[in-house]
Design a protein around this motif. Structure first.
Motif, PDB file in Angstrom:
ATOM      1  N   VAL A 141       6.072   1.787   5.076  1.00  0.00           N
ATOM      2  CA  VAL A 141       6.810   0.540   5.269  1.00  0.00           C
ATOM      3  C   VAL A 141       7.817   0.764   6.385  1.00  0.00           C
ATOM      4  O   VAL A 141       8.636   1.686   6.314  1.00  0.00           O
ATOM      5  N   ARG A 142       7.762  -0.064   7.428  1.00  0.00           N
ATOM      6  CA  ARG A 142       8.703   0.043   8.537  1.00  0.00           C
ATOM      7  C   ARG A 142       9.779  -1.037   8.412  1.00  0.00           C
ATOM      8  O   ARG A 142       9.477  -2.198   8.182  1.00  0.00           O
ATOM      9  N   THR A 143      11.029  -0.618   8.567  1.00  0.00           N
ATOM     10  CA  THR A 143      12.142  -1.559   8.603  1.00  0.00           C
ATOM     11  C   THR A 143      12.847  -1.389   9.941  1.00  0.00           C
ATOM     12  O   THR A 143      12.452  -0.553  10.762  1.00  0.00           O
ATOM     13  N   SER A 144      13.911  -2.155  10.150  1.00  0.00           N
ATOM     14  CA  SER A 144      14.623  -2.069  11.430  1.00  0.00           C
ATOM     15  C   SER A 144      15.312  -0.726  11.626  1.00  0.00           C
ATOM     16  O   SER A 144      15.551  -0.309  12.761  1.00  0.00           O
ATOM     17  N   GLY A 145      15.629  -0.035  10.513  1.00  0.00           N
ATOM     18  CA  GLY A 145      16.365   1.212  10.641  1.00  0.00           C
ATOM     19  C   GLY A 145      15.673   2.435  10.101  1.00  0.00           C
ATOM     20  O   GLY A 145      16.180   3.547  10.252  1.00  0.00           O
ATOM     21  N   ALA A 146      14.520   2.257   9.450  1.00  0.00           N
ATOM     22  CA  ALA A 146      13.884   3.413   8.801  1.00  0.00           C
ATOM     23  C   ALA A 146      12.379   3.194   8.646  1.00  0.00           C
ATOM     24  O   ALA A 146      11.883   2.074   8.701  1.00  0.00           O
ATOM     25  N   GLU A 147      11.697   4.303   8.456  1.00  0.00           N
ATOM     26  CA  GLU A 147      10.287   4.290   8.080  1.00  0.00           C
ATOM     27  C   GLU A 147      10.174   4.971   6.723  1.00  0.00           C
ATOM     28  O   GLU A 147      10.649   6.093   6.554  1.00  0.00           O
ATOM     29  N   VAL A 148       9.573   4.286   5.756  1.00  0.00           N
ATOM     30  CA  VAL A 148       9.518   4.784   4.385  1.00  0.00           C
ATOM     31  C   VAL A 148       8.066   4.999   3.979  1.00  0.00           C
ATOM     32  O   VAL A 148       7.277   4.046   3.930  1.00  0.00           O
ATOM     33  N   ARG A 149       7.729   6.258   3.714  1.00  0.00           N
ATOM     34  CA  ARG A 149       6.408   6.575   3.185  1.00  0.00           C
ATOM     35  C   ARG A 149       6.525   6.652   1.662  1.00  0.00           C
ATOM     36  O   ARG A 149       7.350   7.393   1.135  1.00  0.00           O
ATOM     37  N   VAL A 150       5.704   5.864   0.984  1.00  0.00           N
ATOM     38  CA  VAL A 150       5.830   5.692  -0.464  1.00  0.00           C
ATOM     39  C   VAL A 150       4.791   6.563  -1.171  1.00  0.00           C
ATOM     40  O   VAL A 150       3.619   6.208  -1.259  1.00  0.00           O
ATOM     41  N   LEU A 151       5.239   7.717  -1.676  1.00  0.00           N
ATOM     42  CA  LEU A 151       4.332   8.585  -2.411  1.00  0.00           C
ATOM     43  C   LEU A 151       4.108   8.075  -3.825  1.00  0.00           C
ATOM     44  O   LEU A 151       2.990   8.073  -4.333  1.00  0.00           O
ATOM     45  N   CYS A 152       5.213   7.682  -4.480  1.00  0.00           N
ATOM     46  CA  CYS A 152       5.119   7.218  -5.863  1.00  0.00           C
ATOM     47  C   CYS A 152       6.111   6.085  -6.066  1.00  0.00           C
ATOM     48  O   CYS A 152       7.252   6.168  -5.586  1.00  0.00           O
ATOM     49  N   GLY A 153       5.670   5.031  -6.758  1.00  0.00           N
ATOM     50  CA  GLY A 153       6.536   3.894  -7.006  1.00  0.00           C
ATOM     51  C   GLY A 153       6.204   2.733  -6.089  1.00  0.00           C
ATOM     52  O   GLY A 153       5.057   2.562  -5.668  1.00  0.00           O
ATOM     53  N   GLN A 154       7.222   1.960  -5.750  1.00  0.00           N
ATOM     54  CA  GLN A 154       7.019   0.764  -4.935  1.00  0.00           C
ATOM     55  C   GLN A 154       8.234   0.537  -4.049  1.00  0.00           C
ATOM     56  O   GLN A 154       9.373   0.768  -4.461  1.00  0.00           O
ATOM     57  N   TYR A 155       7.980   0.095  -2.832  1.00  0.00           N
ATOM     58  CA  TYR A 155       9.069  -0.244  -1.920  1.00  0.00           C
ATOM     59  C   TYR A 155       8.694  -1.502  -1.150  1.00  0.00           C
ATOM     60  O   TYR A 155       7.638  -1.558  -0.504  1.00  0.00           O
ATOM     61  N   GLN A 156       9.544  -2.521  -1.261  1.00  0.00           N
ATOM     62  CA  GLN A 156       9.321  -3.801  -0.603  1.00  0.00           C
ATOM     63  C   GLN A 156       7.902  -4.324  -0.868  1.00  0.00           C
ATOM     64  O   GLN A 156       7.164  -4.673   0.047  1.00  0.00           O
ATOM     65  N   HIS A 157       7.533  -4.327  -2.133  1.00  0.00           N
ATOM     66  CA  HIS A 157       6.239  -4.837  -2.608  1.00  0.00           C
ATOM     67  C   HIS A 157       5.042  -4.015  -2.132  1.00  0.00           C
ATOM     68  O   HIS A 157       3.888  -4.442  -2.300  1.00  0.00           O
ATOM     69  N   ARG A 158       5.300  -2.860  -1.552  1.00  0.00           N
ATOM     70  CA  ARG A 158       4.197  -1.975  -1.145  1.00  0.00           C
ATOM     71  C   ARG A 158       4.071  -0.862  -2.180  1.00  0.00           C
ATOM     72  O   ARG A 158       5.009  -0.099  -2.409  1.00  0.00           O
TER      73      ARG A 158
END
Length: 260
Positions: A141-158
């Motif tokens: 998931v890319r945001t304006s300030g960070a890139e988040v790789r989601v190994l486990c769970g959920q982030y911004q509906h991903r």
């Protein structure tokens, strides 16, 4: 304004050999009671000779599940002259681990390998499971300030590579872009912490704590606010509900009480 001192922690270091430039056990049998349900966390900074085939998975056990995560990065073209590499700001390693992009990266290499063990709730399915992921294959998931790789769970509906977990587990690989920030709220009852492995990261609303590479930060109230400056930064976020109830832990500041 006076510069905050960089916060570091002391780990059990393991003698490096073969494909490891540096190996550290951050959680092991000596301190894992304080990190329940995480029973082991080890990181290996990879040398050019690193090969994932060299990793021998631990024997499966009914009371734990394991995860191995391999972070890839990019290096500069191999034919650079020494004088080019000696210029200010030039480096053979492009700091995807930190945030900045330098020169023109071309070759993908292994940067960091993480081994994580977690306890299993007695009587539930999950014992003996093992997952193996590479960073390029993890939902991003890319945001304006960070890139988040989601190994486990959920982030911004991903949903993550592991979408559901009985311990309400969150495992993120977060890259802060230069000047970027990342904010996230976790359950107060969870055991939550971050491990910084690249760049420099500031934590708190007023950047109370600054942490460089090899820093572990315990989150006592479930709130995470991380930011970076010019260097960017990269860290792993761990959070899960404890399996064994324990007495509250007093945070190092003495002002907060970590939840059981």
């Amino acid at each position: 304004m006076e510069e905050k001192k960089e916060s570091r922690s002391v780990w059990w270091e393991v003698s490096s050999a073969g494909p490891c430039m540096l190996m550290k056990r951050l959680i092991n049998r000596h301190n894992n009671a304080a990190f329940d349900p995480f029973s082991l966390l080890a990181v290996c900074y990879c040398s050019p000779e690193f090969d994932r085939a060299d990793i021998i998975p631990p024997p499966p056990q009914d009371n734990r599940e394991t995860l191995n995560y391999l972070v890839t990065g990019l290096v500069d073209p191999p034919d650079l002259e020494d004088e080019q590499l000696s210029r200010p700001g030039a480096s053979r390693w492009v700091t995807v681990v930190g945030g900045l992009q330098q020169l023109s990266p071309t070759e993908s290499v292994y940067v960091l390998n993480m081994e994580l063990w977690m306890r299993v709730i007695p009587g539930t399915d999950g014992g003996g499971k093992r997952w193996e992921f590479e960073s390029e294959d993890v939902p991003l998931v890319r945001t304006s300030g960070a890139e988040v790789r989601v190994l486990c769970g959920q982030y911004q509906h991903r949903e993550g590579a592991i979408s559901q977990h009985p311990l309400a587990t969150t495992l993120f690989d977060v890259t802060l872009l230069p000047g970027g920030s990342f904010e996230y709220t976790l359950p107060k009852a969870n055991t939550s912490f971050v491990y910084v492995f690249g760049g420099k990261v500031y934590f708190g609303q007023d950047e109370e704590v600054s942490c460089g590479k090899d820093s572990l930060v315990r989150l006592c109230d479930g709130k995470l606010l991380a930011s970076s400056r010019a260097s960017g930064g990269r860290f792993l976020l761990f959070s899960a509900r404890p399996v064994v109830r324990k007495a509250p832990l007093v945070c190092p500041s003495g002002r907060e009480v970590c939840p059981a």
